[in-house]
Design a protein around this motif. Structure first.
Motif, PDB file in Angstrom:
ATOM      1  N   ARG A   2       0.876  -1.182   0.000  1.00 33.91           N
ATOM      2  CA  ARG A   2       0.000   0.000   0.000  1.00 33.91           C
ATOM      3  C   ARG A   2       0.912   1.230   0.000  1.00 33.91           C
ATOM      4  O   ARG A   2       1.784   1.360   0.879  1.00 33.91           O
ATOM      5  N   ILE A   3       0.695   2.080  -0.988  1.00 35.33           N
ATOM      6  CA  ILE A   3       1.569   3.243  -1.196  1.00 35.33           C
ATOM      7  C   ILE A   3       0.801   4.525  -0.890  1.00 35.33           C
ATOM      8  O   ILE A   3      -0.333   4.693  -1.341  1.00 35.33           O
ATOM      9  N   ARG A  25       1.622   2.237 -12.492  1.00 27.18           N
ATOM     10  CA  ARG A  25       2.660   1.224 -12.272  1.00 27.18           C
ATOM     11  C   ARG A  25       2.326   0.365 -11.042  1.00 27.18           C
ATOM     12  O   ARG A  25       2.492  -0.862 -11.059  1.00 27.18           O
ATOM     13  N   ALA A  26       1.865   1.022  -9.992  1.00 25.39           N
ATOM     14  CA  ALA A  26       1.590   0.290  -8.755  1.00 25.39           C
ATOM     15  C   ALA A  26       0.419  -0.676  -8.941  1.00 25.39           C
ATOM     16  O   ALA A  26       0.496  -1.837  -8.543  1.00 25.39           O
ATOM     17  N   GLU A  33      -2.034  -1.041  -3.845  1.00 23.87           N
ATOM     18  CA  GLU A  33      -3.097  -0.061  -3.581  1.00 23.87           C
ATOM     19  C   GLU A  33      -2.407   1.288  -3.397  1.00 23.87           C
ATOM     20  O   GLU A  33      -1.304   1.335  -2.826  1.00 23.87           O
ATOM     21  N   VAL A  34      -3.039   2.368  -3.856  1.00 21.45           N
ATOM     22  CA  VAL A  34      -2.431   3.697  -3.662  1.00 21.45           C
ATOM     23  C   VAL A  34      -3.441   4.624  -3.007  1.00 21.45           C
ATOM     24  O   VAL A  34      -4.620   4.650  -3.397  1.00 21.45           O
ATOM     25  N   ILE A  35      -2.981   5.363  -1.995  1.00 19.49           N
ATOM     26  CA  ILE A  35      -3.824   6.419  -1.432  1.00 19.49           C
ATOM     27  C   ILE A  35      -3.082   7.749  -1.604  1.00 19.49           C
ATOM     28  O   ILE A  35      -1.847   7.796  -1.572  1.00 19.49           O
ATOM     29  N   GLY A  36      -3.848   8.809  -1.806  1.00 20.30           N
ATOM     30  CA  GLY A  36      -3.258  10.139  -1.978  1.00 20.30           C
ATOM     31  C   GLY A  36      -3.646  11.031  -0.819  1.00 20.30           C
ATOM     32  O   GLY A  36      -4.829  11.159  -0.493  1.00 20.30           O
ATOM     33  N   PHE A  37      -2.641  11.597  -0.141  1.00 14.95           N
ATOM     34  CA  PHE A  37      -2.921  12.536   0.949  1.00 14.95           C
ATOM     35  C   PHE A  37      -3.203  13.915   0.364  1.00 14.95           C
ATOM     36  O   PHE A  37      -2.535  14.344  -0.593  1.00 14.95           O
ATOM     37  N   ILE A  94       0.251   2.144   5.350  1.00 14.60           N
ATOM     38  CA  ILE A  94       1.093   2.301   4.149  1.00 14.60           C
ATOM     39  C   ILE A  94       2.481   1.691   4.387  1.00 14.60           C
ATOM     40  O   ILE A  94       3.035   1.768   5.478  1.00 14.60           O
ATOM     41  N   ASP A  95       2.997   1.096   3.318  1.00 10.75           N
ATOM     42  CA  ASP A  95       4.332   0.495   3.382  1.00 10.75           C
ATOM     43  C   ASP A  95       5.398   1.490   2.966  1.00 10.75           C
ATOM     44  O   ASP A  95       6.584   1.292   3.239  1.00 10.75           O
TER      45      ASP A  95
END
Ligand code: F6P
Length: 341
Positions: A2-3, A25-26, A33-37, A94-95
Motif C-alpha cells: 500500500r503506497i 505502475r503500482a 493499492e495507492v492512497i493520496g494525501f 502504508i508500506d
C-alpha cells in the motif's frame, strides 16, 4: 503493497503526470493499492486522504497543478510529523510514502525517513535547483513560458523604443532566467548567483540605441541583487517558511534604468504564470519516468532515496545528497550566455 503519495510545496507542471504514473505502475504492474494525501503533509497529519484508482487519474496527464492539492509545512508541524513518523505508516497501513516536492519537501522527507517512515522521494521544481538530478520536471514548461514572453516583449519594446525588464522566478538559482534569456535572445540576464551593476546595463542599452537598435529586453531572476552600493535595493524579511520576501527587483530595476537613462523602461513580472497550465512533452515524460521508478524503488525497499535524472537515465540518489546544497548556475554557463548578448 500500500503506497501513500502526496504533493507538497509550490505546485509545478508535471505533478499530475507523476501521480498518474505511480498509480498505473503500482496497480497494473504490482497489484498494489495507492492512497493520496490531500494538501501535502497537512493531509498526512490530519488524516485526509483518498484512494487513487485508475479512474481517479484518468485524463490528468496534461493537466497543470496537482489533483491532490499542495501546501507548505510550518516547522512546528514538521516536528510533529517526525515525532509520529512510525505511527503514520501504521495509521494508514502504508508500506511507503512517496512525497513529490522541492527542497523543503525533500528535507521533510529525509527527516521522516530518518525517523523511521519508509520514504521514496520524487523531486520537482520549476527552479531546477535540486542537486543530484540534472533536471526537474516543470522547468522546461517554465522556460517555455518565459521564452515566449521575451519573444513577445521584443516586438512591443521595439515599437515603443523601450527597455523591458522581465522578472522570472528563481529565488537562489537563476536557471529559468539563464535559459529563457538565452532562448529568447535577451540583451542582458541578471541572476542571483552574480550581483549585477545597473551601470553596465545602462551602458548596454546606450550602446544598442547608438547603433540603431532602439530597444532592449533584460531578463532578471526574482532573487537577483545589485552589487553592493550600485543601487538602492534592500533585502526582504524572512517569512515563516524561511524564505526571503523579495522587494520586487524587476520593478526596482526598471525604475532605476528609466531614471538613469531618461528612456522609458517597463517591468513585466511573470510570476505564477510560469507555474500554471499544461506541462510540456518533456516534463510529462520526465514526470512519468520518475513515477515509474519511484514505485520500482519502493518494491526494492530502496528507501531514504529519491529519483534523479543523470544524463538520460533515471537513478536513485540519497535524499541527503539532494538537499545539502542547491544546484546553482555555474559561472561558465553565464559566460556562455554573455557571449551572444
Ligand atoms: O520554488 C519554486 C518557486 O516557484 C520559486 O521560484 C518562487 O519564488 C516560489 O516558488 C513562489 O512560490 P509561492 O508564491 O507559492 O510561495
Amino acid at each position: 503493497m500500500r503506497i501513500g503519495v502526496l504533493t507538497a510545496g509550490g505546485d509545478c507542471p508535471g505533478l499530475n503526470a507523476v501521480i498518474r504514473s505511480v498509480v498505473h505502475r503500482a496497480l497494473t504492474g504490482h497489484g498494489d493499492e495507492v492512497i493520496g494525501f490531500e494538501d501535502g503533509f497537512a493531509g498526512l497529519l490530519d488524516g485526509r486522504f483518498r484512494k487513487l484508482d485508475l479512474e481517479a487519474v484518468s485524463g490528468i496527464l496534461a493537466r497543470g497543478g496537482t489533483i491532490l492539492g499542495s501546501s507548505r509545512l510550518e516547522r512546528a508541524r514538521l516536528q510533529e510529523a517526525c515525532e509520529n513518523a512510525k505511527d503514520h505508516s501504521k495509521d494508514y497501513g502504508i508500506d511507503v510514502l512517496i512525497p513529490i516536492g522541492g527542497e523543503g519537501t525533500l528535507t521533510a522527507a529525509r527527516m521522516l525517513s530518518d525517523a523511521g517512515l519508509p520514504v521514496v522521494g520524487v523531486p520537482k521544481t520549476i527552479d531546477n535547483d535540486i542537486s543530484s538530478t540534472d533536471r526537474t520536471f516543470g522547468f522546461d514548461t517554465a522556460v517555455g513560458v518565459a521564452t515566449e514572453a521575451i519573444d513577445r516583449l521584443k516586438t512591443t519594446a521595439e515599437s515603443h523604443q523601450r527597455v523591458m525588464v522581465v522578472e522570472v522566478m528563481g529565488r537562489h538559482a537563476g536557471w529559468i532566467a539563464l535559459e529563457s534569456g538565452m532562448a529568447g535572445g535577451a540583451h542582458a540576464i541578471c541572476l542571483p548567483e552574480r550581483p549585477f551593476d545597473p551601470a553596465d546595463l545602462c551602458a548596454m542599452v546606450e550602446e544598442r540605441f547608438a547603433r540603431g537598435k532602439k530597444f532592449a529586453v533584460i531578463c532578471v531572476a526574482e532573487g537577483a541583487h545589485p552589487a553592493p552600493g550600485s543601487m538602492d535595493y534592500g533585502k526582504g524579511a524572512i517569512d515563516q517558511f524561511g524564505h526571503e520576501r523579495f522587494q520586487g527587483i524587476g520593478t526596482a530595476l526598471a525604475r532605476e534604468l528609466e531614471h538613469r537613462l531618461g528612456k522609458e523602461a517597463r517591468p513585466v513580472i511573470l510570476g505564477h504564470v510560469q507555474r500554471g497550465g499544461t506541462p510540456t512533452a518533456y516534463d510529462r515524460v520526465l514526470a512519468t519516468r520518475f513515477g515509474w521508478h519511484a514505485v520500482e524503488a519502493a518494491h526494492r525497499g530502496d528507501f531514504g532515496r529519491m529519483t534523479a535524472l543523470r544524463g538520460t537515465d533515471i537513478t536513485m540518489v540519497p535524499l541527503a545528497d539532494a538537499i545539502t546544497e542547491l544546484k546553482t548556475v555555474p559561472g561558465w554557463r553565464m559566460d556562455e550566455a554573455e557571449s551572444v548578448f
